[in-house]
Motif scaffolding. Structure first.
Motif, PDB file in Angstrom:
ATOM      1  N   ASP A   1       0.836  -1.186   0.000  1.00  0.00           N
ATOM      2  CA  ASP A   1       0.000   0.000   0.000  1.00  0.00           C
ATOM      3  C   ASP A   1       0.880   1.248   0.000  1.00  0.00           C
ATOM      4  O   ASP A   1       2.111   1.157   0.023  1.00  0.00           O
ATOM      5  CB  ASP A   1      -0.906   0.008   1.236  1.00  0.00           C
ATOM      6  N   LYS A   2       0.257   2.401   0.025  1.00  0.00           N
ATOM      7  CA  LYS A   2       0.973   3.672   0.103  1.00  0.00           C
ATOM      8  C   LYS A   2       1.972   3.608   1.262  1.00  0.00           C
ATOM      9  O   LYS A   2       1.633   3.137   2.353  1.00  0.00           O
ATOM     10  CB  LYS A   2      -0.027   4.809   0.320  1.00  0.00           C
ATOM     11  N   ASP A   3       3.197   4.032   1.012  1.00  0.00           N
ATOM     12  CA  ASP A   3       4.295   4.018   1.983  1.00  0.00           C
ATOM     13  C   ASP A   3       4.653   2.608   2.453  1.00  0.00           C
ATOM     14  O   ASP A   3       5.216   2.432   3.527  1.00  0.00           O
ATOM     15  CB  ASP A   3       3.980   4.919   3.193  1.00  0.00           C
TER      16      ASP A   3
ATOM     17  N   THR B   1       7.729   1.904  -1.545  1.00  0.00           N
ATOM     18  CA  THR B   1       6.889   2.676  -2.449  1.00  0.00           C
ATOM     19  C   THR B   1       6.203   3.798  -1.686  1.00  0.00           C
ATOM     20  O   THR B   1       5.826   3.616  -0.523  1.00  0.00           O
ATOM     21  CB  THR B   1       5.844   1.793  -3.150  1.00  0.00           C
TER      22      THR B   1
ATOM     23  N   THR C   1       3.543   5.393  -3.327  1.00  0.00           N
ATOM     24  CA  THR C   1       2.186   5.407  -3.886  1.00  0.00           C
ATOM     25  C   THR C   1       1.511   4.046  -3.914  1.00  0.00           C
ATOM     26  O   THR C   1       0.325   3.963  -4.184  1.00  0.00           O
ATOM     27  CB  THR C   1       2.225   5.955  -5.321  1.00  0.00           C
ATOM     28  N   GLY C   2       2.254   2.984  -3.684  1.00  0.00           N
ATOM     29  CA  GLY C   2       1.725   1.628  -3.738  1.00  0.00           C
ATOM     30  C   GLY C   2       2.214   0.889  -4.969  1.00  0.00           C
ATOM     31  O   GLY C   2       2.511   1.506  -5.999  1.00  0.00           O
TER      32      GLY C   2
END
Length: 116
Positions: free
Chosen positions: A41-43, A94, A96-97
């Motif tokens: 997921d994000k981060d 990541t 943004t994912g």
């Protein structure tokens, strides 16, 4: 750490059996392999660790950053693959994912992949 691509442009057009598609070869192995799908997921992060066997990470959506034993991050995008050797330290992260397929095996033949 080596980076490859498996984008459509690096594949081969298949028309046999009235087909119409492009095949980008990934790997071949004659030994047992573990294949999984990772969802970050994000981060998200796959923490810095040693590969127990050669490991091929195929980015199928999103983008992120990878590093090997050098403390240098390299940006990776959808359609790119990263190969780490056995015992090589590595990390993936990541902002943004991303989604990636991981293939782990004592024997990974990446000769059909296109170097980036």
């Amino acid at each position: 750490m080596r980076i490859f691509q498996f984008k459509q442009e690096s594949g081969k057009k298949i028309i046999k059996f009235d087909s119409n598609f492009v095949m980008s070869r990934i790997t071949q192995t004659h030994k047992e392999a573990h294949i999984g799908c990772m969802h970050l997921d994000k981060d998200g992060v796959i923490g810095y660790h040693q590969a127990m066997v050669p490991q091929l990470l195929l980015i199928v959506s999103g983008e992120g950053w990878v590093r090997g034993k050098a403390n240098e991050y390299i940006k990776v995008h959808c359609g790119e693959a990263v190969l780490w050797d056995k015992h090589e330290w590595h990390e993936t992260k990541t902002a943004t994912g991303l989604m990636a397929i991981v293939i782990e095996s004592e024997e990974l033949d990446t000769s059909s992949l296109m170097p980036l």
